[in-house]
Scaffold this motif. Structure first.
Motif, PDB file in Angstrom:
ATOM      1  N   ARG A 219       3.048  -8.057   6.122  1.00  0.00           N
ATOM      2  CA  ARG A 219       2.071  -7.086   6.619  1.00  0.00           C
ATOM      3  C   ARG A 219       2.411  -5.801   5.881  1.00  0.00           C
ATOM      4  NH1 ARG A 219       1.885  -6.839  12.816  1.00  0.00           N
ATOM      5  NH2 ARG A 219      -0.158  -5.988  12.385  1.00  0.00           N
ATOM      6  N   ALA A 220       1.409  -5.209   5.228  1.00  0.00           N
ATOM      7  CA  ALA A 220       1.733  -4.103   4.336  1.00  0.00           C
ATOM      8  C   ALA A 220       0.660  -3.034   4.322  1.00  0.00           C
ATOM      9  CB  ALA A 220       1.928  -4.647   2.916  1.00  0.00           C
ATOM     10  N   VAL A 221       1.112  -1.834   3.952  1.00  0.00           N
ATOM     11  CA  VAL A 221       0.235  -0.732   3.594  1.00  0.00           C
ATOM     12  C   VAL A 221       0.661  -0.333   2.191  1.00  0.00           C
ATOM     13  CG1 VAL A 221      -0.411   1.667   4.044  1.00  0.00           C
ATOM     14  CG2 VAL A 221      -0.023   0.101   5.957  1.00  0.00           C
ATOM     15  N   SER A 222      -0.295  -0.303   1.282  1.00  0.00           N
ATOM     16  CA  SER A 222      -0.016   0.124  -0.084  1.00  0.00           C
ATOM     17  C   SER A 222      -1.231   0.896  -0.574  1.00  0.00           C
ATOM     18  CB  SER A 222       0.245  -1.090  -0.986  1.00  0.00           C
ATOM     19  OG  SER A 222       0.519  -0.681  -2.315  1.00  0.00           O
ATOM     20  N   TYR A 223      -0.986   2.020  -1.200  1.00  0.00           N
ATOM     21  CA  TYR A 223      -2.093   2.851  -1.671  1.00  0.00           C
ATOM     22  C   TYR A 223      -3.031   2.045  -2.569  1.00  0.00           C
ATOM     23  CZ  TYR A 223      -4.628   6.586  -4.011  1.00  0.00           C
ATOM     24  OH  TYR A 223      -5.617   7.370  -4.526  1.00  0.00           O
ATOM     25  N   VAL A 224      -2.466   1.295  -3.494  1.00  0.00           N
ATOM     26  CA  VAL A 224      -3.229   0.385  -4.354  1.00  0.00           C
ATOM     27  C   VAL A 224      -2.473  -0.933  -4.442  1.00  0.00           C
ATOM     28  CG1 VAL A 224      -4.417   2.146  -5.736  1.00  0.00           C
ATOM     29  CG2 VAL A 224      -2.173   1.321  -6.451  1.00  0.00           C
ATOM     30  N   SER A 225      -3.171  -1.970  -4.912  1.00  0.00           N
ATOM     31  CA  SER A 225      -2.552  -3.274  -5.028  1.00  0.00           C
ATOM     32  C   SER A 225      -3.159  -4.028  -6.202  1.00  0.00           C
ATOM     33  CB  SER A 225      -2.766  -4.073  -3.742  1.00  0.00           C
ATOM     34  OG  SER A 225      -2.163  -5.325  -3.839  1.00  0.00           O
TER      35      SER A 225
ATOM     36  N   GLY B 108      -4.612   1.494   0.958  1.00  0.00           N
ATOM     37  CA  GLY B 108      -4.762   2.890   1.354  1.00  0.00           C
ATOM     38  C   GLY B 108      -5.768   3.694   0.577  1.00  0.00           C
ATOM     39  N   ASP B 109      -6.106   3.252  -0.646  1.00  0.00           N
ATOM     40  CA  ASP B 109      -7.103   3.966  -1.431  1.00  0.00           C
ATOM     41  C   ASP B 109      -8.452   3.752  -0.758  1.00  0.00           C
ATOM     42  OD1 ASP B 109      -8.443   5.350  -3.398  1.00  0.00           O
ATOM     43  OD2 ASP B 109      -8.269   3.781  -4.911  1.00  0.00           O
ATOM     44  N   ASN B 110      -9.086   4.803  -0.355  1.00  0.00           N
ATOM     45  CA  ASN B 110     -10.339   4.720   0.388  1.00  0.00           C
ATOM     46  C   ASN B 110     -11.447   4.207  -0.532  1.00  0.00           C
ATOM     47  OD1 ASN B 110     -12.313   4.935   2.284  1.00  0.00           O
ATOM     48  ND2 ASN B 110     -12.270   7.162   2.394  1.00  0.00           N
ATOM     49  N   VAL B 111     -11.551   2.893  -0.644  1.00  0.00           N
ATOM     50  CA  VAL B 111     -12.492   2.251  -1.550  1.00  0.00           C
ATOM     51  C   VAL B 111     -13.825   2.053  -0.829  1.00  0.00           C
ATOM     52  CG1 VAL B 111     -12.902   0.196  -2.947  1.00  0.00           C
ATOM     53  CG2 VAL B 111     -10.580   1.031  -2.638  1.00  0.00           C
TER      54      VAL B 111
ATOM     55  N   HIS C  25      -1.736   7.170   1.712  1.00  0.00           N
ATOM     56  CA  HIS C  25      -0.921   7.095   0.505  1.00  0.00           C
ATOM     57  C   HIS C  25       0.433   6.433   0.748  1.00  0.00           C
ATOM     58  CE1 HIS C  25       0.877   8.465  -3.323  1.00  0.00           C
ATOM     59  NE2 HIS C  25      -0.359   8.285  -3.732  1.00  0.00           N
ATOM     60  N   SER C  26       0.736   6.075   1.965  1.00  0.00           N
ATOM     61  CA  SER C  26       2.021   5.463   2.311  1.00  0.00           C
ATOM     62  C   SER C  26       2.150   4.070   1.699  1.00  0.00           C
ATOM     63  CB  SER C  26       2.149   5.340   3.828  1.00  0.00           C
ATOM     64  OG  SER C  26       2.024   6.592   4.427  1.00  0.00           O
TER      65      SER C  26
ATOM     66  N   VAL D 179      11.932  -4.601   7.050  1.00  0.00           N
ATOM     67  CA  VAL D 179      11.065  -3.434   7.024  1.00  0.00           C
ATOM     68  C   VAL D 179      11.436  -2.645   5.774  1.00  0.00           C
ATOM     69  CG1 VAL D 179      10.390  -1.313   8.211  1.00  0.00           C
ATOM     70  CG2 VAL D 179      10.954  -3.377   9.545  1.00  0.00           C
ATOM     71  N   ILE D 180      10.432  -2.384   4.941  1.00  0.00           N
ATOM     72  CA  ILE D 180      10.652  -1.663   3.679  1.00  0.00           C
ATOM     73  C   ILE D 180       9.764  -0.424   3.663  1.00  0.00           C
ATOM     74  CG2 ILE D 180      10.519  -1.746   1.155  1.00  0.00           C
ATOM     75  CD1 ILE D 180      10.549  -4.854   1.417  1.00  0.00           C
ATOM     76  N   VAL D 181      10.352   0.721   3.368  1.00  0.00           N
ATOM     77  CA  VAL D 181       9.600   1.947   3.112  1.00  0.00           C
ATOM     78  C   VAL D 181       9.944   2.341   1.685  1.00  0.00           C
ATOM     79  CG1 VAL D 181       9.239   4.358   3.756  1.00  0.00           C
ATOM     80  CG2 VAL D 181       9.685   2.639   5.529  1.00  0.00           C
ATOM     81  N   THR D 182       8.918   2.541   0.862  1.00  0.00           N
ATOM     82  CA  THR D 182       9.153   2.706  -0.561  1.00  0.00           C
ATOM     83  C   THR D 182       8.111   3.611  -1.209  1.00  0.00           C
ATOM     84  OG1 THR D 182       9.406   1.476  -2.658  1.00  0.00           O
ATOM     85  CG2 THR D 182       7.826   0.600  -1.072  1.00  0.00           C
ATOM     86  N   SER D 183       8.406   4.042  -2.402  1.00  0.00           N
ATOM     87  CA  SER D 183       7.423   4.758  -3.204  1.00  0.00           C
ATOM     88  C   SER D 183       6.619   3.793  -4.065  1.00  0.00           C
ATOM     89  CB  SER D 183       8.124   5.795  -4.096  1.00  0.00           C
ATOM     90  OG  SER D 183       9.047   5.159  -4.956  1.00  0.00           O
ATOM     91  N   ALA D 184       6.990   2.510  -4.084  1.00  0.00           N
ATOM     92  CA  ALA D 184       6.351   1.510  -4.940  1.00  0.00           C
ATOM     93  C   ALA D 184       5.092   0.929  -4.305  1.00  0.00           C
ATOM     94  CB  ALA D 184       7.328   0.382  -5.247  1.00  0.00           C
ATOM     95  N   ASN D 185       3.990   0.999  -5.033  1.00  0.00           N
ATOM     96  CA  ASN D 185       2.773   0.309  -4.627  1.00  0.00           C
ATOM     97  C   ASN D 185       2.959  -1.189  -4.827  1.00  0.00           C
ATOM     98  OD1 ASN D 185       0.651   2.307  -3.920  1.00  0.00           O
ATOM     99  ND2 ASN D 185       1.136   3.091  -5.949  1.00  0.00           N
ATOM    100  N   LEU D 186       2.067  -1.964  -4.272  1.00  0.00           N
ATOM    101  CA  LEU D 186       2.105  -3.416  -4.416  1.00  0.00           C
ATOM    102  C   LEU D 186       1.290  -3.790  -5.661  1.00  0.00           C
ATOM    103  CD1 LEU D 186       3.307  -5.856  -2.955  1.00  0.00           C
ATOM    104  CD2 LEU D 186       1.172  -6.059  -1.682  1.00  0.00           C
TER     105      LEU D 186
END
Length: 155
Positions: free
Chosen positions: A41-47, A69-72, A111-112, A125-132
């Protein structure tokens, strides 16, 4: 204080849980974060579509739920899909239809980047600056950072 958003404190009540950190400067750093898990289960700004399919086809993931997360909007999504290999688009659609992939779009940009991975005996649980994305995974043109912790099942 009025107008301040109260944040819940992070309190670890398990003796066997340690917060770990990693600098993602090589592909194996990124891949190691996800090894051995079967659900995400993930949140990524882009993938990257190809990376999602890699998780499902080659890395043993049975289910992925992703909030992009990018409001497409629908026009932008259609434009993006017309530039993607039709086989990739068809595979994504098949995974959505089969229930292995669920993609959610927010009303506002998020953007998270964080991930909750699961398997029968634990969660990560991973919190990162890396997008998927493949770019973040390859780590050839960028370096990212992550902190993560493994939590026993049942918590």
């Amino acid at each position: 204080m009025t107008g301040t958003l109260a944040q819940a404190p992070l309190s670890l009540e398990w003796d066997d849980v340690t917060v770990q950190t990693v600098i993602i400067s090589r592909q194996r750093d990124f891949d190691a974060l996800f090894e051995g898990f079967t659900e995400m289960r993930a949140v990524s700004y882009v993938s990257s579509a190809s990376l999602l399919l890699d998780f499902l086809d080659n890395r043993g993931f049975a289910r992925i739920e992703l909030l992009v997360g990018d409001n497409v909007d629908s026009k932008q999504l259609k434009d993006d899909l017309t530039q993607t290999d039709p086989a990739v688009t068809e595979r994504l659609a098949a995974e959505v239809e089969a229930g292995g992939l669920r993609i959610l779009l927010p009303k506002r940009t998020i953007h998270s980047k964080f991930y909750i991975l699961g398997r029968y005996d634990r969660f990560r649980v991973i919190v990162t600056s890396a997008n998927l994305t493949e770019t973040a995974r390859r780590a050839s043109s960028q370096t990212n950072y992550a902190w993560y912790l493994d939590v026993p099942a049942g918590h």
